[in-house]
Design an enzyme around this catalytic site. Structure first.
Site, PDB file in Angstrom:
ATOM      1  N   CYS A 138       0.861  -1.170   0.000  1.00 39.53           N
ATOM      2  CA  CYS A 138       0.000   0.000   0.000  1.00 39.53           C
ATOM      3  C   CYS A 138       0.899   1.221   0.000  1.00 39.53           C
ATOM      4  O   CYS A 138       2.078   1.142   0.326  1.00 39.53           O
ATOM      5  CB  CYS A 138      -0.858   0.016   1.258  1.00 39.53           C
ATOM      6  SG  CYS A 138      -1.935  -1.403   1.402  1.00 39.53           S
ATOM      7  N   HIS A 145       8.791 -38.151 -14.356  1.00 41.47           N
ATOM      8  CA  HIS A 145       8.582 -38.522 -12.949  1.00 41.47           C
ATOM      9  C   HIS A 145       7.251 -37.985 -12.415  1.00 41.47           C
ATOM     10  O   HIS A 145       7.075 -37.837 -11.215  1.00 41.47           O
ATOM     11  CB  HIS A 145       9.753 -38.005 -12.104  1.00 41.47           C
ATOM     12  CG  HIS A 145      11.062 -38.606 -12.512  1.00 41.47           C
ATOM     13  ND1 HIS A 145      11.331 -39.943 -12.361  1.00 41.47           N
ATOM     14  CD2 HIS A 145      12.146 -38.059 -13.105  1.00 41.47           C
ATOM     15  CE1 HIS A 145      12.551 -40.200 -12.831  1.00 41.47           C
ATOM     16  NE2 HIS A 145      13.062 -39.075 -13.295  1.00 41.47           N
ATOM     17  N   GLU A 192       1.342 -14.458 -14.631  1.00 37.28           N
ATOM     18  CA  GLU A 192       0.951 -13.165 -14.072  1.00 37.28           C
ATOM     19  C   GLU A 192       0.361 -12.212 -15.111  1.00 37.28           C
ATOM     20  O   GLU A 192      -0.506 -11.421 -14.783  1.00 37.28           O
ATOM     21  CB  GLU A 192       2.116 -12.484 -13.334  1.00 37.28           C
ATOM     22  CG  GLU A 192       3.259 -12.051 -14.201  1.00 37.28           C
ATOM     23  CD  GLU A 192       4.323 -11.255 -13.445  1.00 37.28           C
ATOM     24  OE1 GLU A 192       3.998 -10.572 -12.480  1.00 37.28           O
ATOM     25  OE2 GLU A 192       5.496 -11.339 -13.860  1.00 37.28           O
ATOM     26  N   ASN A 220       0.319   1.114   5.786  1.00 36.24           N
ATOM     27  CA  ASN A 220       0.969   0.121   4.919  1.00 36.24           C
ATOM     28  C   ASN A 220       1.598  -0.917   5.831  1.00 36.24           C
ATOM     29  O   ASN A 220       2.399  -0.553   6.702  1.00 36.24           O
ATOM     30  CB  ASN A 220       2.046   0.804   4.058  1.00 36.24           C
ATOM     31  CG  ASN A 220       2.925  -0.208   3.335  1.00 36.24           C
ATOM     32  OD1 ASN A 220       2.465  -1.298   2.987  1.00 36.24           O
ATOM     33  ND2 ASN A 220       4.183   0.138   3.123  1.00 36.24           N
ATOM     34  N   GLY A 221       1.238  -2.184   5.641  1.00 34.42           N
ATOM     35  CA  GLY A 221       1.801  -3.238   6.492  1.00 34.42           C
ATOM     36  C   GLY A 221       0.706  -4.169   6.948  1.00 34.42           C
ATOM     37  O   GLY A 221      -0.390  -4.189   6.378  1.00 34.42           O
ATOM     38  N   ARG A 243       2.412   0.514  -6.271  1.00 29.74           N
ATOM     39  CA  ARG A 243       2.503  -0.292  -5.042  1.00 29.74           C
ATOM     40  C   ARG A 243       1.184  -0.981  -4.691  1.00 29.74           C
ATOM     41  O   ARG A 243       1.143  -1.788  -3.766  1.00 29.74           O
ATOM     42  CB  ARG A 243       2.929   0.600  -3.881  1.00 29.74           C
ATOM     43  CG  ARG A 243       4.291   1.240  -4.068  1.00 29.74           C
ATOM     44  CD  ARG A 243       4.487   2.335  -3.061  1.00 29.74           C
ATOM     45  NE  ARG A 243       4.487   1.824  -1.720  1.00 29.74           N
ATOM     46  CZ  ARG A 243       5.571   1.576  -1.015  1.00 29.74           C
ATOM     47  NH1 ARG A 243       6.758   1.800  -1.525  1.00 29.74           N
ATOM     48  NH2 ARG A 243       5.495   1.112   0.205  1.00 29.74           N
ATOM     49  N   LYS A 282       5.863 -15.384 -16.057  1.00 33.48           N
ATOM     50  CA  LYS A 282       5.339 -14.284 -16.881  1.00 33.48           C
ATOM     51  C   LYS A 282       3.967 -14.638 -17.459  1.00 33.48           C
ATOM     52  O   LYS A 282       3.061 -13.830 -17.454  1.00 33.48           O
ATOM     53  CB  LYS A 282       6.301 -13.972 -18.041  1.00 33.48           C
ATOM     54  CG  LYS A 282       7.527 -13.177 -17.652  1.00 33.48           C
ATOM     55  CD  LYS A 282       7.170 -11.751 -17.346  1.00 33.48           C
ATOM     56  CE  LYS A 282       8.170 -11.025 -16.481  1.00 33.48           C
ATOM     57  NZ  LYS A 282       8.546 -11.569 -15.217  1.00 33.48           N
ATOM     58  N   LYS A 336       3.640  -3.660  -7.811  1.00 32.64           N
ATOM     59  CA  LYS A 336       5.019  -3.625  -8.297  1.00 32.64           C
ATOM     60  C   LYS A 336       6.027  -3.770  -7.158  1.00 32.64           C
ATOM     61  O   LYS A 336       7.094  -4.342  -7.320  1.00 32.64           O
ATOM     62  CB  LYS A 336       5.225  -2.297  -9.039  1.00 32.64           C
ATOM     63  CG  LYS A 336       6.574  -2.141  -9.693  1.00 32.64           C
ATOM     64  CD  LYS A 336       6.639  -2.954 -10.966  1.00 32.64           C
ATOM     65  CE  LYS A 336       8.021  -2.983 -11.570  1.00 32.64           C
ATOM     66  NZ  LYS A 336       8.211  -4.157 -12.415  1.00 32.64           N
ATOM     67  N   GLU A 355      11.062 -18.551 -15.314  1.00 30.01           N
ATOM     68  CA  GLU A 355      10.733 -17.145 -15.542  1.00 30.01           C
ATOM     69  C   GLU A 355       9.616 -17.007 -16.585  1.00 30.01           C
ATOM     70  O   GLU A 355       8.693 -16.210 -16.419  1.00 30.01           O
ATOM     71  CB  GLU A 355      12.004 -16.388 -15.971  1.00 30.01           C
ATOM     72  CG  GLU A 355      11.796 -14.967 -16.433  1.00 30.01           C
ATOM     73  CD  GLU A 355      11.142 -14.042 -15.408  1.00 30.01           C
ATOM     74  OE1 GLU A 355      10.993 -14.442 -14.231  1.00 30.01           O
ATOM     75  OE2 GLU A 355      10.745 -12.934 -15.800  1.00 30.01           O
ATOM     76  N   TRP A 404      -3.254  -2.280  -1.539  1.00 28.12           N
ATOM     77  CA  TRP A 404      -3.085  -3.648  -2.024  1.00 28.12           C
ATOM     78  C   TRP A 404      -3.654  -4.505  -0.906  1.00 28.12           C
ATOM     79  O   TRP A 404      -3.096  -4.566   0.197  1.00 28.12           O
ATOM     80  CB  TRP A 404      -1.608  -3.960  -2.264  1.00 28.12           C
ATOM     81  CG  TRP A 404      -1.424  -5.341  -2.819  1.00 28.12           C
ATOM     82  CD1 TRP A 404      -1.567  -5.721  -4.111  1.00 28.12           C
ATOM     83  CD2 TRP A 404      -1.070  -6.515  -2.090  1.00 28.12           C
ATOM     84  NE1 TRP A 404      -1.328  -7.072  -4.238  1.00 28.12           N
ATOM     85  CE2 TRP A 404      -1.021  -7.588  -3.005  1.00 28.12           C
ATOM     86  CE3 TRP A 404      -0.802  -6.779  -0.740  1.00 28.12           C
ATOM     87  CZ2 TRP A 404      -0.709  -8.891  -2.631  1.00 28.12           C
ATOM     88  CZ3 TRP A 404      -0.497  -8.079  -0.353  1.00 28.12           C
ATOM     89  CH2 TRP A 404      -0.443  -9.123  -1.309  1.00 28.12           C
TER      90      TRP A 404
HETATM   91  C1  F6R Z   1       7.405 -10.729 -11.808  1.00 23.48           C
HETATM   92  C2  F6R Z   1       7.909  -9.778 -10.834  1.00 23.48           C
HETATM   93  C3  F6R Z   1       8.033 -10.222  -9.431  1.00 23.48           C
HETATM   94  C4  F6R Z   1       9.224  -9.540  -8.758  1.00 23.48           C
HETATM   95  C5  F6R Z   1       9.246  -9.879  -7.266  1.00 23.48           C
HETATM   96  C6  F6R Z   1      10.468  -9.314  -6.578  1.00 23.48           C
HETATM   97  O1  F6R Z   1       7.364 -10.189 -13.090  1.00 23.48           O
HETATM   98  O2  F6R Z   1       8.205  -8.656 -11.171  1.00 23.48           O
HETATM   99  O3  F6R Z   1       8.113 -11.598  -9.318  1.00 23.48           O
HETATM  100  O4  F6R Z   1      10.392  -9.980  -9.372  1.00 23.48           O
HETATM  101  O5  F6R Z   1       8.107  -9.362  -6.658  1.00 23.48           O
HETATM  102  O6  F6R Z   1      10.516  -7.939  -6.717  1.00 23.48           O
HETATM  103  P1  F6R Z   1      11.870  -7.147  -6.524  1.00 23.48           P
HETATM  104  O7  F6R Z   1      12.786  -7.545  -7.608  1.00 23.48           O
HETATM  105  O8  F6R Z   1      11.480  -5.702  -6.584  1.00 23.48           O
HETATM  106  O9  F6R Z   1      12.403  -7.538  -5.166  1.00 23.48           O
END
Ligand code: F6R
Length: 615
Positions: free
Chosen positions: A2, A509, A493, A102-103, A27, A490, A610, A486, A76
């Site tokens: 948040c 397996h 998400e 926030n928290g 955020r 992607k 983010k 990875e 959030w």
């Molecule tokens: C996926 C993504 C997340 C971040 C994760 C860690 O596309 O962006 O999985 O990689 O939340 O975030 P940071 O790198 O900011 O610690």
């Protein structure tokens, strides 16, 4: 996750509060709220909306409120759904005390039950609301504010950064912090409060970072700070160099697409900055030349995509610097037994530099007196401030929630650092380091040209075709396995496709049972001939069960491509360790196009944020 912002001063507060919230909306975007002390009748007034900040802005246009003191929030959700009811600010029973937070208040249930039994009425399902009621409760029996705050925080368990605004102490805002970030920008007759300095960058460069486990009363002209026992603290003002760069899409349909295309430049900038860093590298890393030489092990700690970068980098450090490497998910690391090791460097990778799990892992390692290095994209982040040293990616602001250019620049930094350590250990010569830098620049170009090559085909054929499937399996081996992880992340998400990744050898397996003609199986190849042959066998196993095979391969891998119903090939020569970096552009573009075809909100996927500042 948040965002909290606050303003007290000579101007109407809504301008800063909405600008600050907009700058930090990455955020969290489940709901938004704003409260202020009305400039005319001095009463607390509030407006809230579920969904993105723009919904709140629209509703305020119809019913404007403003004043010289105010607080704002974007949420959030942790406790309680996305409804307007659960949007912050939250109030006490008398509606005179408001809180943005926030928290997580971990013991909120016990506190809520106690408050309810003494007559408090709750209006939301959030953990936050207990804070406003607790202030109401303690303020009835004590008027010495620092003592009241100390009483409240003594009972709160969890992590928090919150701002309290009340008619009872209308000339000041109360800010409280335990673990979650909070800072105060000091202006001329005005104060800006926010979860991140970026909110007030350009308005003032004087910042007070509220220390952990402390609180402060902020008036328009001054700050009085205290520890949790009520002892007054020195207000240490720092100078901030943070510049806010407004991110625009510049003609791209989405930030994700823009950021995919920015990778070539971002990698180039990162490599240039690293190669210029030699004279101050040791200072920046917090390590002497001897200590660099003496490193015997690397331990990476990270979350999500950053952890995938670490898993790929494991192969860099093991093969180039000949160092054993351990990779740990930050959220798990903190709760496992920890055996501190001498001459081990602990590298925390985090794009934002604010991820709570990564930060807490870093703090745990720091308490053992071990050396930590942060690799982040944000020079002013908490993780950089608290680590023993740092290396920066020069990706520029990444706006889309899904990480793209941050990931590829992390790979560039890690590849470079593996060579830099190898040089210090005399495993390579300085011209090998220059060659590595050269290779990174070449691969950055290949990343872009490969995605350009397939863009048309993906847009017009593959995206449409594969957007119909709600599930996927990604397979890789050796260094292409973390790339599979990875890619699956992607697709999950951004396109909301249930995607799993496996080391290709594990297929038989268990996961092979999932394969039939409704299952797209993506195989990410490798250039090593032995591993390649094994992947070909795995592809046969999938094909024999009718699986829909999509292959991402390298030049000369015809046998593998011939088995697939769709394939993408990196046609240029690429050093095998840099294969994932060359291939990531096509993979990201493929995911982007599938998500677009599925009508997903690409830059702000549901339920995500983010910067993940709660554990
Ligand atoms: C996926 C993504 C997340 C971040 C994760 C860690 O596309 O962006 O999985 O990689 O939340 O975030 P940071 O790198 O900011 O610690």
């Amino acid at each position: 996750m948040c965002t909290v912002v606050g303003y007290i001063g000579k101007s109407f507060c809504s301008t800063f509060i909405f600008e600050g919230l907009a700058r930090l909306e990455y955020r969290g975007y489940d709901s938004a709220g704003f409260a202020c002390i009305d400039s005319v009748n001095k009463k607390l007034v509030c407006s809230k909306a579920s969904g993105q900040l723009s919904n709140l802005t629209e509703s305020l246009k119809k019913n404007p409120i403003d004043g010289f003191t105010g607080i704002g929030h974007t949420r959030w959700s942790t406790h309680g759904d996305f409804s307007r009811n659960n949007a912050h600010p939250h109030f006490d029973c008398s509606q005179t005390i408001s809180v943005v937070h926030n928290g997580i208040i971990e013991n909120y249930n016990i506190l809520k039950t106690q408050l309810q039994s003494s007559g408090h009425i709750f209006y939301s399902d959030t953990d936050t609301e207990v804070i406003s009621h607790m202030f109401e409760f303690f303020l009835t029996s004590d008027t010495v504010l620092p003592r009241v705050v100390a009483d409240v925080v003594r009972l709160l368990e969890g992590t928090y950064a919150f701002i309290v605004m009340s008619q009872i102490f209308a000339e000041q805002l109360l800010v409280v912090r335990k673990k979650s970030p909070l800072c105060i920008g000091i202006g001329d007759g005005e104060m800006f409060i926010a979860s991140d300095v970026i909110a007030f960058a350009g308005k003032t460069d004087k910042v007070f970072f509220l220390p952990d486990e402390s609180f402060a009363f902020v008036s328009k002209d001054g700050i009085h700070a205290y520890d949790f026992y009520g002892n007054e603290l020195l207000v240490e003002i720092k100078s901030s160099t943070v510049v806010f760069e407004r991110s625009e899409k510049n003609g791209y349909e989405h930030f994700m697409l823009k950021e995919i295309y920015e990778q070539k430049n971002a990698i180039t900038k990162t490599v240039e900055s690293l190669s210029r860093s030699d004279s101050f590298l040791c200072d920046q890393l917090g390590l002497s030349v001897q200590a660099l030489c003496d490193i015997q092990k690397i331990c990476f700690i990270a979350c999500g995509t950053s952890c995938h970068a670490a898993r790929i980098a494991q192969f860099f450090f093991e093969s180039i610097s000949q160092l054993p490497v351990d990779v740990q998910l930050a959220s798990e690391f903190r709760y496992k037994s920890f055996f501190p090791e001498k001459n081990t460097v602990y590298i925390v990778i985090s794009q934002s530099g604010e991820t709570a799990d990564a930060l807490e892992a870093l703090r745990l390692i720091n308490t053992h007196g071990l050396h930590t290095i942060a690799i982040t994209n944000v020079a002013t982040s908490t993780i950089v401030r608290e680590a023993g040293g740092f290396l920066l990616t020069c990706a520029g602001p990444e706006v889309a929630v899904a990480s793209t250019k941050a990931f590829s620049t992390q790979l560039a930094v890690l590849y470079w650092f593996a060579h830099r350590i190898a040089l210090e250990k005399k495993l390579i010569e300085s011209n090998d380091l220059s060659q590595a830098e050269e290779n990174l620049l070449t691969v950055a170009t290949i990343l872009e040209s490969s995605l350009e090559r397939y863009k048309y085909e993906i847009d017009h054929v593959q995206a449409r075709h594969y957007a119909c499937y709600d599930k996927a399996i990604f397979l890789g081996r050796h260094i292409s396995y973390p790339l599979a992880m990875e890619s699956a992340l992607k697709l999950k998400e951004v396109a909301y496709v249930f995607a799993e990744s496996y080391p290709a050898g594990e297929l038989k397996h268990g996961p092979l049972a999932l394969v039939d003609n409704t299952m797209p199986v993506y195989i990410l190849s490798h250039q090593d001939s032995l591993i390649y042959q094994k992947l070909v066998s795995n592809a046969h196993e999938v094909k024999a069960r009718g699986g829909r095979l999509i292959v991402f391969a390298y030049a000369g891998q015809k046998e593998l491509c011939d088995l697939a119903e769709a394939f993408f090939v990196i046609t240029h020569d690429v050093p095998p360790l840099l294969g994932p970096l060359a291939m990531i552009g096509v993979l990201q573009y493929f995911v982007y196009a599938v998500a677009k075809e599925r009508g997903c909100p690409i830059d702000k996927p549901r339920n995500l944020a983010k910067s993940v500042t709660v554990e």
